[in-house]
Design a protein around this motif. Structure first.
Motif, short mmCIF file in Angstrom:
data_model
loop_
_atom_site.label_atom_id
_atom_site.label_comp_id
_atom_site.label_asym_id
_atom_site.label_seq_id
_atom_site.Cartn_x
_atom_site.Cartn_y
_atom_site.Cartn_z
N ASN A 73 0.83 -1.22 0.00
CA ASN A 73 0.00 0.00 0.00
C ASN A 73 0.86 1.26 0.00
OD1 ASN A 73 -2.53 -1.25 -0.07
ND2 ASN A 73 -2.54 -1.54 2.15
N ALA A 74 2.01 1.19 0.63
CA ALA A 74 2.88 2.36 0.68
C ALA A 74 3.41 2.72 -0.71
CB ALA A 74 4.04 2.09 1.64
N LYS A 75 3.74 1.70 -1.48
CA LYS A 75 4.26 1.92 -2.82
C LYS A 75 3.17 1.93 -3.88
CE LYS A 75 8.78 -0.20 -1.89
NZ LYS A 75 9.73 -1.27 -2.28
N ASN A 76 1.98 1.52 -3.49
CA ASN A 76 0.85 1.43 -4.42
C ASN A 76 1.17 0.49 -5.58
OD1 ASN A 76 -1.79 2.14 -4.70
ND2 ASN A 76 -1.42 4.05 -5.77
N THR A 77 1.61 -0.70 -5.21
CA THR A 77 1.92 -1.73 -6.19
C THR A 77 1.23 -3.03 -5.81
OG1 THR A 77 3.93 -2.40 -5.02
CG2 THR A 77 4.18 -0.73 -6.74
N VAL A 78 1.02 -3.86 -6.80
CA VAL A 78 0.47 -5.20 -6.55
C VAL A 78 1.22 -6.17 -7.46
CG1 VAL A 78 -1.40 -4.93 -8.23
CG2 VAL A 78 -1.60 -6.61 -6.39
N ASP A 79 1.65 -7.27 -6.88
CA ASP A 79 2.40 -8.28 -7.62
C ASP A 79 1.63 -9.59 -7.67
OD1 ASP A 79 5.70 -7.34 -6.34
OD2 ASP A 79 4.40 -6.42 -7.84
N LEU A 80 1.98 -10.39 -8.65
CA LEU A 80 1.42 -11.73 -8.76
C LEU A 80 2.57 -12.69 -9.01
CD1 LEU A 80 -1.26 -13.37 -8.86
CD2 LEU A 80 -1.09 -13.23 -11.36
N GLN A 81 2.86 -13.50 -8.00
CA GLN A 81 3.89 -14.53 -8.13
C GLN A 81 3.22 -15.79 -8.66
OE1 GLN A 81 7.29 -14.45 -7.63
NE2 GLN A 81 7.26 -16.52 -8.47
N MET A 82 3.70 -16.26 -9.79
CA MET A 82 3.09 -17.41 -10.45
C MET A 82 4.10 -18.56 -10.49
SD MET A 82 1.07 -15.51 -13.56
CE MET A 82 2.58 -15.04 -14.41
N ASN A 83 3.80 -19.63 -9.80
CA ASN A 83 4.66 -20.81 -9.76
C ASN A 83 3.97 -21.99 -10.41
OD1 ASN A 83 6.57 -19.31 -8.25
ND2 ASN A 83 5.60 -19.91 -6.32
N SER A 84 4.74 -22.99 -10.74
CA SER A 84 4.21 -24.22 -11.33
C SER A 84 3.28 -23.91 -12.50
CB SER A 84 3.47 -25.04 -10.27
OG SER A 84 4.30 -25.36 -9.19
N LEU A 85 3.74 -23.07 -13.38
CA LEU A 85 2.90 -22.61 -14.48
C LEU A 85 2.52 -23.76 -15.41
CD1 LEU A 85 4.63 -19.21 -15.07
CD2 LEU A 85 2.17 -19.52 -14.71
N LYS A 86 1.30 -23.68 -15.91
CA LYS A 86 0.76 -24.69 -16.80
C LYS A 86 0.47 -24.06 -18.16
CE LYS A 86 -1.59 -26.96 -12.92
NZ LYS A 86 -2.90 -27.42 -12.39
N LEU A 87 0.32 -24.91 -19.16
CA LEU A 87 0.01 -24.42 -20.50
C LEU A 87 -1.25 -23.56 -20.49
CD1 LEU A 87 0.72 -27.59 -22.68
CD2 LEU A 87 2.22 -25.63 -22.28
N GLU A 88 -2.21 -23.97 -19.67
CA GLU A 88 -3.50 -23.26 -19.63
C GLU A 88 -3.43 -21.92 -18.93
OE1 GLU A 88 -2.88 -26.41 -18.69
OE2 GLU A 88 -3.99 -26.96 -16.86
N ASP A 89 -2.27 -21.56 -18.38
CA ASP A 89 -2.09 -20.23 -17.79
C ASP A 89 -1.74 -19.20 -18.85
OD1 ASP A 89 -0.48 -21.83 -15.01
OD2 ASP A 89 -2.53 -21.03 -15.08
N THR A 90 -1.51 -19.65 -20.06
CA THR A 90 -1.18 -18.73 -21.15
C THR A 90 -2.34 -17.78 -21.39
OG1 THR A 90 0.31 -20.29 -22.25
CG2 THR A 90 -0.67 -18.56 -23.61
#
Length: 120
Positions: A73-90
């Motif tokens: 909230n201080a930096k006003n950022t949001v991240d998404l860490q994506m692990n074990s990616l699958k073909l259907e995450d494309t």
């Protein structure tokens, strides 16, 4: 007023990881919930994960246990860490923010999208 700038997309092999970042630091509007959506070719845009201003998170069933959303909230950022990616995450991943300046008033904001491609 609100500018959401995404980064971190790219090409990764199945099983790999990527981290998406959304920078809303140039926004002059206070954002309540923030989220990541995605849209695969020929499919509707779907919610991937969301986080409230208080830190409560919500995930699509398809990514639970693999993706983690986090917000500064201080930096006003949001991240998404994506692990074990699958073909259907494309998909193209979009950062989203919502502001609710008063009761019954709601404004939606979207980033330009970043492509995530998972290969075999």
């Amino acid at each position: 007023q609100v500018q959401l700038v995404e980064s971190g997309g790219g090409l990764v092999q199945a099983g790999g990881s990527l981290r998406l970042s959304c920078d809303a630091s140039r926004s002059t509007v206070r954002l309540d919930a923030m989220a990541w959506y995605r849209q695969a070719p020929g499919k509707q845009r779907e919610l991937v994960a969301s986080v409230s201003s208080g830190g409560s998170t919500n995930y699509a069933d398809s990514v639970k246990g693999r993706f983690t959303i986090s917000r500064d909230n201080a930096k006003n950022t949001v991240d998404l860490q994506m692990n074990s990616l699958k073909l259907e995450d494309t998909a193209v991943y979009y950062c989203y923010g919502v502001s609710r300046p008063s009761l019954g008033v709601k404004f939606d904001y979207w980033g330009q999208g970043t492509q995530v491609t998972v290969s075999s």
